[in-house]
Design an enzyme around this catalytic site. Structure first.
Site, PDB file in Angstrom:
ATOM      1  CD  GLU A 199       5.075   6.303  -1.316  1.00 20.79           C
ATOM      2  OE1 GLU A 199       4.659   6.642  -2.675  1.00 20.79           O
ATOM      3  OE2 GLU A 199       6.024   6.210  -0.867  1.00 20.79           O
ATOM      4  N   GLY A 237     -12.091  -2.277 -11.358  1.00 20.15           N
ATOM      5  CA  GLY A 237     -12.953  -1.265 -11.532  1.00 20.15           C
ATOM      6  C   GLY A 237     -12.634   0.476 -11.175  1.00 20.15           C
ATOM      7  CG  LEU A 250     -12.870   4.405 -29.615  1.00 21.28           C
ATOM      8  CD1 LEU A 250     -13.762   3.911 -30.550  1.00 21.28           C
ATOM      9  CD2 LEU A 250     -12.537   6.495 -29.875  1.00 21.28           C
ATOM     10  CG  HIS A 276       8.028   9.031  10.721  1.00 23.83           C
ATOM     11  ND1 HIS A 276       8.226   7.298  10.902  1.00 23.83           N
ATOM     12  CD2 HIS A 276       8.579   9.407  10.727  1.00 23.83           C
ATOM     13  CE1 HIS A 276       9.162   7.348  10.858  1.00 23.83           C
ATOM     14  NE2 HIS A 276       9.915   8.262  11.311  1.00 23.83           N
TER      15      HIS A 276
END
Lengths: 614, 614
Positions: free
Chosen positions: B355, B115, B179, B404
């Site tokens: 990622e 979705g 569309l 980090h």
């Protein structure tokens, strides 16, 4: 010295200086700089048009290091062109230096912060869009990209958009040094894999040897001739080029060289070439006509969605300020950016369903002083969070409008419901987070956003809600509004947006039972009205907050933080969406989430009862 | 009835049922369903292998609607195959129905929630990876994609990865109905623009008329024959196909039809075809050998980065549990996922700098019961926030390790510093957020993550920190640890991760001045230890929290929320990163951010002094 010899020498100088900068704090990315040194040497010596004494000149080209970790190369360029001296160059990565680990606009010649890969090129698309469609100045945008970052989908959004928009003022230079941080990239030196995709996206692609300065020169010359589409130069290079200890070697990423002295010697020693970068022809940006600001006004009691008021107000702002521009992610009929698009088509940018490119383009447009308003469903800005985070590092000023917040959207279900946007947007450096409950308030806040520096965010509601404020009322950023109060209030309900209406309804129910509830409209979630909330806390003791959002990081916690260091801390109860919602009517979902008038009244009763028992 | 006639009839049935479902609550996306009806009719009747009575069967194919808004079509399929009855079909989008506005795994045949566009295909890549490399079962993954979502870069990450991994068990079906929500897509019916890019990514591409059932049949047959790469079927279709009032018309997106009765008649009326979907050959997933769990142990006082302990512990887990798999975003030498990769190469997935695909693949792998641990720099998970948000809607169980974190990384600067990850990850439905301060604690928490349902997040630190806990200590999720306490504590310092060490140092300084500070290690940021924090608050009154994170949505606000409804609320002061950091040594940056031992001691002194004055 011939051009060729000069470029080669300049390339070596940039390498030597990259090695020297990284040696200072024994950190940084010299090898990623050395691969691109020849590409940049030819660029700055012959093609770049930039007045380093006047970085604000609208006529300047833009040089964006999408591979921001090659900052040693960028700073070595700044030294070569005379923008900084050798002493400053050697402050690289030291505390307080302008020469940060990755480039930021703390330096006047840096447009935007990079270092999160896959962002510089999409932002460059935004700058190039500004050049073509807004400024109408023939500056060029040069983006130095890494091959590792070509794995980011945002790069391909950028190529597609650049091609679609006919950005022949954009040149992407891809430094294919084959090696990522921990090993070979997916495609290694398969230059075809990049040119094929760039061409499939409609770009002009040129593959070259990135250490052959004559080939580089020809590629740039060819790029200047291309019309109607961007050029992508795909250059085969060697990471760490010129120093055998690291050249094309794994394990040499993001590290200073072990023996910088030997490397400098191997590169032919320190050079002191100065590059006199060509200045651009002076040019003035196009100005759009403006009128006096006439914000829309709505009648008390009228039912208007705040997203609709956003569209109306933005359109009015656009008429009053020619710098205001709008972008939308193919949902302008939902966010009502379509009203702006119809009124100001030259200043509207359709970014399709590419939220990363949407935000990146906004950042790029503001580089040139335009005031972008980017809109989509609030939930889908989570797609661009890294871009928003980096926009703050870029010290960018952009306005974001997220519609369809919370469970109150109804049937569409959780995929379309923003339930984390307040947390996400509050946790952006220096951000402003606004959440209006009615149309007149929305209009005022949209106007305030146009004057606000940094990242500002407006959360709007899908459904129509009654207008409760007069059109001439003021809603300063950082303020709140007591909507209902008496001298004998037993509890304060703090709400915003859709829940403000539920809170008012709850207060009426409570009043009928003899409980007096103060209702505070906390429309400015960040900065929050510490004084106003403190006064309410002092007056009524217990505080109930209610929000159409997860309990974490939203309105409730913002209120808690505002009151945390008061001498008398009120008890605070947070009503928020506790479980994963489904589909249903807005009222059903507000009830199921425990944030409708009935739940508010119930929680308020308990707070008042508990206070009475003490 | 011939196959051709049957497929056409079935397509009409799916259209009719899509129109009927959307008519119930007058919402949903029937026109986006109607365009893809013929594509799905042929698929379920001839190619899909799925036992609807046994959705958990490892041998089943997977059908993922990347265009999740075509849920009316999906649910109409479920009816056609006998998984749901007509009565349930007509509960679409009603409160409490399993048939939500967009598909979620509340339904047993739905693998993942979709979705948010551009996610189903990348997740399908993860499922297909599981089939090839882990399960080693020849199931196929069919992903129905929209043309609008092809603008999302994540789709191109998916194509690239699918091709790179040789996923010939993946078929993407792109429904090019031209569309989008508010008008034409960027490429309209230019099928070439899609096939060209798919081929450039290394996929096999087939362009067809998506309403020609024989062409559809041939395309699927061809896809089954392709070896070593995925197939992308690009189908030209008509949005709203079959009903003139909406067919290929703008303004008909996401709306029920105005006159459903007339539309049903135009489509030839209600049909009651039943499809007997072919069942797959039984198959058992591959099992990896396992040993007894032996978590790494570190000596007190040893200096070990928690990110290193993550790598060690994950590797041990991998030995003990054959279902544990790891993915990394081309930074495994920084996150230490490389240790796992070396020990368990068959179960390690290099996702390069993508990622979004990294998290999507993790979600796809857990669809098949694998236990994915995804790692990257904490800052870069902001790139995948929409995928993490949706993973919660998918009721997925994935573990994320972000290294980090915070300013303590030092010279690399703000682009690489996660300062919003605690806020971002706390605001995920049902999430767990852990932040260890030493190596032994890290190992225990990593082991706990493998048993935890939902989205769990581990925040690790770049620099080495001293081991302060014995290897045999326990750290339950939801707990906290009093690290330093006496009966006469004047103040409590709540810290976690890097700041725990600063807090201990501050407590020592304060002790030398006669101020007794309790130090609480709040390693479980969500769920948070309400009882433990309440006890500390009761014992010492004032609380000081300190975190290497923006002030919003992090540790401090989590503590405030935990204590908000106590009868005696302590004064809480939050120390957090207040301004945009730059580069420098970790100690310089912790000091500049106001969160080092000296600032902690100073804030504690003020709190104690203020309490004494009252």
């Amino acid at each position: 010295m011939s051009d060729t010899e000069r470029w080669s020498e300049l390339g070596q100088q940039l390498r030597v200086d990259s090695v020297r900068t990284a040696a200072v704090t024994k950190s940084g990315h010299p090898t990623s700089s050395m691969s691109a040194a020849d590409l940049m040497a030819v660029l700055i010596d012959k093609y770049l048009r930039y007045d380093f004494d006047d970085p604000e000149s609208p006529a300047n080209d833009h040089l964006i290091f999408s591979k921001g970790h090659a900052s040693p190369l960028l700073y070595s360029i700044y030294k070569a062109v005379g923008a900084i001296d050798d002493e400053e160059l050697l402050t690289f990565r030291k505390f307080g230096s302008r020469l940060e680990g990755h480039p930021t606009p703390v330096l006047p010649w840096v447009d935007v912060a990079t270092g999160s890969l896959g962002q510089g090129l999409p932002i460059a698309v935004g700058v190039a869009l500004a050049g073509k469609r807004l400024d109408r100045i023939p500056y060029r945008v040069w983006a130095l990209c890494g091959d590792s970052e070509m794995a980011e989908g945002s790069m391909w959004e950028a190529f597609e958009h650049a091609s679609y928009a006919g950005l022949d003022n954009l040149v992407a230079i891809v430094d294919v040094n084959r090696l990522g941080q921990r090993g070979e990239t997916m495609h290694g030196w398969d230059l075809d894999s990049y040119t094929r995709r760039a061409e499939a996206c409609g770009c002009h692609a040129i593959a070259i040897d990135g250490h052959d300065v004559e080939a580089i020169d020809r590629a740039y010359a060819e790029a200047l001739e291309v019309e109607g589409r961007p050029t992508v130069i795909v250059a085969r290079t060697l990471k760490g080029k010129g120093v055998k200890a690291v050249e094309d070697k794994e394990g040499a990423h993001g590290k200073a060289l072990d023996d910088p002295e030997a490397a400098i010697e191997e590169l032919g020693g320190i050079r002191k070439l100065k590059v006199d970068v060509a200045k651009p022809e002076p040019a003035e940006p196009h100005a759009f006509p403006t009128e006096t600001l006439e914000l829309p006004a709505y009648d008390l009691g009228e039912e208007v969605a705040t997203r609709k008021a956003y569209g109306d107000a933005l359109t009015a702002l656009g008429s009053a300020d020619g710098h205001v521009v709008a972008l939308d992610g193919e949902v302008s009929n939902s966010t009502y950016a379509e009203i702006f698009a119809a009124a100001h088509p030259e200043r509207f940018f359709e970014m399709y369903i590419a939220e990363q490119q949407l935000v990146a383009a906004a950042v790029g447009l503001q580089v040139r002083g335009w005031k972008p308003f980017a809109s989509s469903f609030a939930a889908f800005f989570s797609r661009a969070y890294d871009f928003i985070r980096m926009a703050a590092v870029s010290r960018a000023t952009i306005a974001i409008s997220g519609s369809h917040a919370g469970v109150s959207i109804g049937e569409d279900g959780p995929s379309q419901m923003a339930l984390e946007d307040l947390a996400m947007m509050r946790a952006v450096g220096g951000s402003t987070v606004l959440y209006p409950c009615d149309a007149n308030q929305t209009a005022k806040l949209v106007a305030a956003m146009a004057k606000r520096e940094g990242i500002s965010y407006l959360r709007t509601t899908r459904g129509a809600t009654p207008v409760i404020y007069e059109a001439d009322e003021d809603f300063p950023v950082g303020g709140s509004r007591v909507v209902r109060a008496s001298d004998e209030d037993d509890v304060t309900i703090v709400a915003a947006g859709i829940t403000l209406h539920e809170a008012l309804s709850a207060a009426q129910t409570l009043a009928d039972e003899g409980i007096s509830a103060r209702v505070v409209d906390c429309y400015s979630v960040k900065p929050i009205d510490v004084a106003g909330l403190s006064a309410a806390a002092e007056a009524t003791g217990a505080i109930l907050t209610v929000e159409d959002h997860w309990p974490e990081g939203g309105l409730g916690e913002a209120v808690l933080a505002a009151l945390a260091s008061l001498d008398e801390r009120p008890k605070v109860e947070i009503l928020a969406v506790a479980g994963m919602p489904g589909s249903g009517k807005p009222a059903e979902l507000l009830a199921a989430a425990g944030i409708d008038a009935e739940h508010i009244a119930d929680a308020a009763r308990k707070l008042v009862r508990a206070a009475a028992l003490r």
